[in-house]
Design an enzyme around this catalytic site. Structure first.
Site, mmCIF file in Angstrom:
data_model
loop_
_atom_site.group_PDB
_atom_site.id
_atom_site.type_symbol
_atom_site.label_atom_id
_atom_site.label_comp_id
_atom_site.label_asym_id
_atom_site.label_seq_id
_atom_site.Cartn_x
_atom_site.Cartn_y
_atom_site.Cartn_z
ATOM 1 N N GLU A 80 0.790 -1.141 -0.145
ATOM 2 C CA GLU A 80 0.039 0.085 -0.031
ATOM 3 C C GLU A 80 0.879 1.167 -0.041
ATOM 4 O O GLU A 80 0.818 2.255 0.886
ATOM 5 C CB GLU A 80 -0.897 0.143 1.090
ATOM 6 C CG GLU A 80 -1.900 -1.115 1.068
ATOM 7 C CD GLU A 80 -3.155 -0.977 1.924
ATOM 8 O OE1 GLU A 80 -2.980 -0.264 2.960
ATOM 9 O OE2 GLU A 80 -4.196 -1.546 1.953
ATOM 10 N N GLU A 95 -6.501 -7.965 -0.758
ATOM 11 C CA GLU A 95 -6.619 -8.094 0.753
ATOM 12 C C GLU A 95 -8.133 -7.651 1.017
ATOM 13 O O GLU A 95 -8.794 -6.888 -0.088
ATOM 14 C CB GLU A 95 -5.775 -6.848 1.373
ATOM 15 C CG GLU A 95 -4.387 -7.175 1.742
ATOM 16 C CD GLU A 95 -3.819 -6.059 2.678
ATOM 17 O OE1 GLU A 95 -4.593 -5.191 3.345
ATOM 18 O OE2 GLU A 95 -2.829 -5.710 2.228
HETATM 19 C C1 GAL Z 1 -4.492 -2.919 4.863
HETATM 20 C C2 GAL Z 1 -3.004 -3.169 4.919
HETATM 21 C C3 GAL Z 1 -2.559 -4.208 5.852
HETATM 22 C C4 GAL Z 1 -3.369 -4.273 7.254
HETATM 23 C C5 GAL Z 1 -4.928 -3.979 6.889
HETATM 24 C C6 GAL Z 1 -5.623 -3.847 8.082
HETATM 25 O O1 GAL Z 1 -4.479 -1.419 4.807
HETATM 26 O O2 GAL Z 1 -2.234 -3.577 3.913
HETATM 27 O O3 GAL Z 1 -1.271 -4.613 6.139
HETATM 28 O O4 GAL Z 1 -2.982 -3.192 7.896
HETATM 29 O O5 GAL Z 1 -5.093 -2.801 5.949
HETATM 30 O O6 GAL Z 1 -7.165 -3.661 7.655
#
Ligand code: GAL
Length: 682
Positions: free
Chosen positions: A166, A324
């Protein structure tokens, strides 16, 4: 785009057909074995197999455990993790660990850290605390990347590189000295001479006249607002500086492993984010997106559809990866609500309906320590004997049944919705007529109304080719990119119904108001002229003469060729047009000058869709969300997602891939359920 900070690889290899990371659709998540003792690793892999996990993101944030001191590498644990996963048939998206610099580096070089607008330098202990313009950071990061790439170049578990994490999230804005120096160079490259910069920014205002680029500060703390043109350019520069870092890592990876595909996780939904992914997508082999639903948002399911469509738009229709999302609660939303019954499945498969060829989660096993100790995971604190683990295991079975759809594309929609990142950036640059406006508000309301009607929508950037769409929606596209007015006119002339809303076409790409009456860029197309804005106070409402109510926004519209279809019926502007229609060639250009409540907006949309001849994806009950994916020239797959509490039906014929059932005629989709029908030849 060209800049000192970005070096393009002349021979960027053509992307391999996706997905290469898994045999079917991908299922898995961020895996952090370094947080756990060895005995847990064995259980992890056994549970991964049970759940059907076939793809993990490994090594994200692990720099401090790989390069334990300056130039001293400890690969032991990662070697073992790679071998273990390979032995279990699980592919690895190996992350360059640069999102979190190690403590020894931060101690030796505190100057690599980001600095906020007030001049406060970020201390050690978080993540993404580095400035993308720091030469020192870049040097250490690329050494780490090279060492990692050389170590695992030939490892059979390696399927894809995952660049950092990110990029732009926590380091989206920094005002350190190296950044300001790089920004001045960027400005000089961009404008050539300082007179051009003065003209673009309108720097005569407050006498901010520059006679040298060296006089331009970063938009550091000021007791007044900065120049909007400067703020927008600073965002453009920052996005390119961040992308420059991604490309620098990519070039090292490409050199060491020319055949391993490369991605980085986007945050398409992160609308105050600085990354303008339109410029990023051509630099990766696969568009991968992170998406998190916002618990308190009653429109979160529609926001998901919008974000998935936006990601697909950036990927120019190719399959993409949901790299994710969450199985349940996150830990950063105030009240972090768990997902409701069936929501994990519906969210995951809605992304697949939107073109994702896999759904990965943050993260595999819930951490017990660290800043994210209360974030959900596939294996929660309760362990595998839990609702979430059972839900993910069931999702694994669903994804195996859906394997045939891998590589197919979402069928082009009849409706396009224009969403422009720079419009959002321009809107947040300095004081504006209301603070109640949110850039994705009207787009998501429209997507919701369309999807409840079973109508598909493509979310496309302002530069997209709009020919071929029956309806084109332009909701609150505040900044008019060059060429947009022309391409809307071309679409309308060819027969499309174009709907432009309030707060569209107000500023040009330099972020200067287009004079002569709003909406400057689209005035002629729409046949209207607005001489004054009348934004509404919070909770204030006006009546429309079709019986609906509206809120948020009104403005004094005068007709200049268009006809009024709905007028305001109360308030200071009673009697002025709220919805207009202007015949243009074989089509029409509509203008919506306020925000009607749900039923009012739906009526307008129904009229527009009927005029444009837009059809739903399939005949279905109201409320069923539909999408079709298709392999070129062959099989098609009809997704029907029911988020309601009642069964809903559609007309279809084929085989439900999830149940194996053959269907023909009216097919029922259970409450909170989904069907994916491989259609009989159509
Ligand atoms: C994303 C990030 C992850 C984790 C996740 C939690 O923004 O890439 O590493 O922190 O959020 O929701």
């Amino acid at each position: 785009m060209s800049s000192t900070f970005i070096s393009h690889a002349a021979d960027h290899p053509a992307p391999t057909a996706f997905p290469w990371i898994a045999d079917g659709l991908a299922l898995g998540g961020d895996y952090s074995p370094e947080q756990w003792p060895d005995e847990v690793w064995a259980e992890d892999v056994a549970l991964m197999r049970e759940a059907g996990v076939n793809s993990v993101n490994l090594g994200v944030f692990s720099w401090g455990l790989l390069e334990v001191a300056n130039g001293e590498f400890d690969w032991g644990w990662l070697d073992r993790a790679m071998d273990l996963l390979h032995g279990a048939g699980i592919g690895v998206n190996l992350a360059t660990p640069t999102a979190a610099p190690p403590m020894w580096l931060l101690q030796a070089h505190p100057e690599i850290a980001t600095v906020d607008a007030d001049g406060r330098r970020t201390g050690p202990g978080g993540r993404l605390s580095w400035s993308p313009s720091s030469a020192t950071f870049r040097r250490y990061a690329l050494r780490m990347v090279r060492a990692l790439a050389e170590r695992y170049a030939e490892h059979p578990a390696l399927r894809m590189w995952h660049v950092s994490n990110e990029v732009g999230n926590e380091n989206g804005w920094t005002y350190d000295d190296e950044t300001v120096a790089a920004w001045r160079v960027w400005l000089e490259e961009h404008y050539g001479d300082v007179a051009a910069l003065n003209a673009a920014w309108g720097s005569a205002f407050w006498g901010h006249h520059y006679t040298a680029f060296s006089q331009v500060g970063g938009p550091r703390h000021s007791r007044t607002s900065h120049n909007p043109g400067m703020l927008l350019d600073f965002e453009r520069f920052t996005s390119q500086a961040l992308l420059g870092h991604v490309i620098a890592e990519r070039e090292v990876l490409r050199e060491v492993t020319p055949n391993v595909p490369i991605t980085t996780n986007f945050m398409v939904q992160h609308s105050p984010g600085v990354d303008d992914y339109r410029h990023w997508t051509g630099e990766v082999d696969l568009v991968a997106n992170d998406h998190y639903t916002m618990g308190p948002d009653p429109r979160r399911a529609s926001e998901l559809i919008f974000s998935a469509a936006r990601t697909r738009g950036l990927a120019e229709g190719r399959p993409w990866l949901l790299i994710e999302h969450s199985t349940g609660a996150v830990n950063w939303q105030g009240v972090n609500r768990a997902k409701g019954p069936g929501e994990l499945r519906l969210d995951s498969l809605s992304h697949v309906a939107g073109g994702a060829d896999g759904t990965l989660f943050f993260q595999w096993r819930a951490s017990t320590a660290g800043a994210e100790q209360f974030h959900s995971a596939i294996v929660p604190h309760a362990g595998a004997d839990s609702t979430i683990f059972r839900d993910v295991t069931a999702l694994g079975a669903d994804l195996r049944s859906l394997a045939p759809i891998r590589g197919s594309r979402v069928e082009a929609a009849q409706v396009a919705l224009v969403f422009d990142h720079e419009s959002s950036a321009a809107w947040r640059s300095g004081p504006k007529p209301t603070t109640l406006f949110r850039d994705i508000d009207l787009p998501v309301r429209l997507v919701e109304a369309l999807s409840e009607r079973g109508v598909a929508v493509d979310v496309v950037p302002a530069q997209a080719d709009l020919r071929g769409y029956r309806a084109v929606l332009v909701p609150t596209v505040y900044l008019a990119q060059d060429g947009l007015a022309e391409s809307l006119r071309t679409a309308a002339e060819a027969g499309a119904s174009v709907l432009v809303s309030y707060l569209s076409g107000i500023v040009d790409p330099s972020n200067r108001v287009i004079p002569g009456g709003y909406p400057g860029a689209f005035r002629e197309l729409l046949g209207v002229r607005v001489d004054e804005f009348f934004p509404l106070f919070e909770h204030e409402r006006v009546r429309l003469d079709d019986g609906a109510e509206a809120d948020l926004w009104t403005e004094r519209v005068a007709l200049d060729g268009a006809e009024a279809r709905i007028r305001l019926d109360s308030g200071d502007l009673a009697g002025t047009p709220a919805l207009t229609r202007h015949a243009v060639g074989a089509g029409a250009a509509w203008y919506l000058a306020t925000r009607p409540e749900r039923a009012g907006l739906e009526r307008i949309l129904d009229e527009l869709l009927a005029e444009a001849g837009v059809a739903p994806v399939a005949p279905a009950d109201r409320g069923l969300v539909l999408a079709r994916r298709r392999h070129e020239g062959s099989a098609s797959y009809l997704f029907a997602v029911n988020r309601t509490e009642q069964p809903l039906g559609l007309q279809a014929s084929g085989t439900d891939l999830l149940t194996g059932e053959n269907v023909d005629g009216r097919v029922e989709v259970p409450a909170r359920g989904i069907r994916v029908i491989q259609e009989s030849a159509r």
